[in-house]
Design a protein around this motif. Structure first.
Motif, short mmCIF file in Angstrom:
data_model
loop_
_atom_site.label_atom_id
_atom_site.label_comp_id
_atom_site.label_asym_id
_atom_site.label_seq_id
_atom_site.Cartn_x
_atom_site.Cartn_y
_atom_site.Cartn_z
N LYS A 42 0.83 -1.22 0.00
CA LYS A 42 0.00 0.00 0.00
C LYS A 42 0.85 1.26 0.00
CE LYS A 42 -4.22 -1.45 2.33
NZ LYS A 42 -5.05 -1.25 3.51
N LEU A 43 2.07 1.16 0.57
CA LEU A 43 2.98 2.31 0.64
C LEU A 43 4.04 2.25 -0.45
CD1 LEU A 43 3.45 2.51 4.52
CD2 LEU A 43 2.08 4.03 3.07
N GLY A 44 3.86 1.37 -1.43
CA GLY A 44 4.81 1.26 -2.54
C GLY A 44 5.99 0.34 -2.25
N GLY A 45 5.92 -0.41 -1.16
CA GLY A 45 6.99 -1.33 -0.81
C GLY A 45 6.79 -2.72 -1.39
N LYS A 46 7.60 -3.65 -0.91
CA LYS A 46 7.55 -5.03 -1.42
C LYS A 46 7.36 -6.06 -0.30
CE LYS A 46 10.36 -3.91 -5.38
NZ LYS A 46 11.56 -4.18 -6.16
N ASP A 47 6.98 -5.62 0.90
CA ASP A 47 6.78 -6.53 2.03
C ASP A 47 8.04 -7.35 2.34
OD1 ASP A 47 4.10 -5.78 2.41
OD2 ASP A 47 3.37 -7.32 1.03
N GLN A 48 9.21 -6.79 2.09
CA GLN A 48 10.46 -7.51 2.34
C GLN A 48 10.68 -7.70 3.83
OE1 GLN A 48 13.87 -5.92 0.26
NE2 GLN A 48 15.28 -6.77 1.75
N ASP A 49 11.05 -8.91 4.23
CA ASP A 49 11.27 -9.21 5.64
C ASP A 49 12.58 -8.61 6.14
OD1 ASP A 49 8.94 -10.74 5.99
OD2 ASP A 49 9.90 -12.49 5.09
N PRO A 50 12.60 -8.15 7.39
CA PRO A 50 13.85 -7.66 7.97
C PRO A 50 14.78 -8.81 8.32
CG PRO A 50 12.12 -7.65 9.61
CD PRO A 50 11.48 -8.05 8.31
N SER A 51 16.06 -8.52 8.43
CA SER A 51 17.05 -9.50 8.85
C SER A 51 17.58 -9.07 10.22
CB SER A 51 18.19 -9.59 7.84
OG SER A 51 19.14 -10.53 8.26
N ILE A 52 17.40 -9.93 11.21
CA ILE A 52 17.77 -9.62 12.58
C ILE A 52 18.89 -10.57 13.00
CG2 ILE A 52 16.94 -9.48 14.97
CD1 ILE A 52 14.13 -9.61 12.95
N THR A 53 20.01 -10.01 13.47
CA THR A 53 21.13 -10.83 13.94
C THR A 53 21.21 -10.72 15.45
OG1 THR A 53 22.33 -10.48 11.88
CG2 THR A 53 23.62 -11.23 13.77
N PRO A 102 5.76 -3.07 7.77
CA PRO A 102 5.39 -1.73 8.21
C PRO A 102 4.40 -1.11 7.23
CG PRO A 102 7.74 -2.07 8.44
CD PRO A 102 7.21 -3.24 7.67
N CYS A 103 3.29 -0.59 7.76
CA CYS A 103 2.23 -0.11 6.85
C CYS A 103 1.40 0.99 7.50
CB CYS A 103 1.34 -1.29 6.46
SG CYS A 103 0.39 -1.00 4.96
N ASN A 104 2.06 2.05 7.91
CA ASN A 104 1.36 3.17 8.53
C ASN A 104 0.77 4.05 7.43
OD1 ASN A 104 0.60 5.61 9.66
ND2 ASN A 104 2.28 5.65 11.11
N THR A 105 -0.55 3.96 7.27
CA THR A 105 -1.25 4.73 6.22
C THR A 105 -2.11 5.83 6.84
OG1 THR A 105 -3.04 3.10 6.24
CG2 THR A 105 -1.29 2.78 4.62
N THR A 106 -1.68 6.37 7.97
CA THR A 106 -2.49 7.40 8.65
C THR A 106 -2.37 8.78 7.99
OG1 THR A 106 -0.76 7.92 10.25
CG2 THR A 106 -2.35 6.20 10.87
N GLY A 107 -1.46 8.94 7.05
CA GLY A 107 -1.36 10.20 6.31
C GLY A 107 -1.04 11.41 7.17
N GLY A 108 -0.15 11.26 8.11
CA GLY A 108 0.26 12.38 8.95
C GLY A 108 -0.42 12.45 10.29
N LYS A 109 -1.39 11.60 10.55
CA LYS A 109 -2.09 11.62 11.83
C LYS A 109 -1.26 11.01 12.96
CE LYS A 109 -6.63 11.56 9.72
NZ LYS A 109 -7.78 10.75 9.39
N ALA A 110 -0.37 10.06 12.61
CA ALA A 110 0.51 9.44 13.60
C ALA A 110 1.75 8.91 12.88
CB ALA A 110 -0.20 8.30 14.32
N ASN A 111 2.91 9.18 13.46
CA ASN A 111 4.16 8.64 12.91
C ASN A 111 4.52 7.36 13.65
OD1 ASN A 111 4.48 10.73 11.02
ND2 ASN A 111 5.31 12.06 12.61
N SER A 112 5.45 6.60 13.09
CA SER A 112 5.78 5.27 13.62
C SER A 112 7.23 5.15 14.02
CB SER A 112 5.50 4.20 12.56
OG SER A 112 4.13 4.10 12.29
N SER A 113 7.46 4.31 15.03
CA SER A 113 8.80 3.88 15.42
C SER A 113 8.74 2.36 15.49
CB SER A 113 9.19 4.46 16.77
OG SER A 113 10.47 3.99 17.15
#
Length: 142
Positions: A42-53, A102-113
């Motif tokens: 929805k945000l133009g990404g590819k749903d790529q998984d993170p790599s955690i070490t 990550p898929c924050n589609t609030t359009g400026g109503k709330a930012n994400s960490s």
């Protein structure tokens, strides 16, 4: 002849001497750099998984839990799943798992960490921030 009390104490001593070894201790956690590809479609990404070490004691087979979540600027928290992995014998375990992208589609109503909590029975929780996301500009910042 031993009394029942003496036998009980002997069995207790044997049980204490064969108690399981301590669980793996988590020493550090790192997450690969975030990119647009990690965002949801929805945000133009590819749903790529993170790599955690996860660096830990050199011990195989202990359970490590990894929780991904989003702390929003409006005070809410959104869970992106918890995954379980077994520790590797060499002391370094890498997880690439199917977390919710990550898929924050609030359009400026709330930012994400976006963050990860990593835990094991032998260690206190380690929290690592992956990235911040400005939902108005759709920019990722480390």
């Amino acid at each position: 002849m031993k009394t029942l009390h003496q036998i009980s104490l002997s069995l207790l001593a044997i049980g204490l001497s064969i108690a399981p070894a301590s669980a793996v201790e988590i020493k550090s956690v790192s997450v690969g750099a975030a990119s647009k590809a990690h965002l949801c479609r929805k945000l133009g990404g590819k749903d790529q998984d993170p790599s955690i070490t996860i660096n830990h004691d050199a011990k195989a087979g202990d359970t490590i839990k990894v929780k991904m979540y989003d702390v929003l600027s409006n005070g809410r928290t959104f869970q992106h799943r918890t995954k379980t992995i077994k520790s590797e014998a060499d002391g370094s375990t890498t997880l690439t798992a199917d977390f919710l992208a990550p898929c924050n589609t609030t359009g400026g109503k709330a930012n994400s960490s976006y963050r990860f909590d990593v835990t094991s029975k032998g260690s206190s929780k380690k929290t690592v921030r992956w990235f911040n996301f400005n939902s108005s500009t759709r920019k990722i910042s480390q």
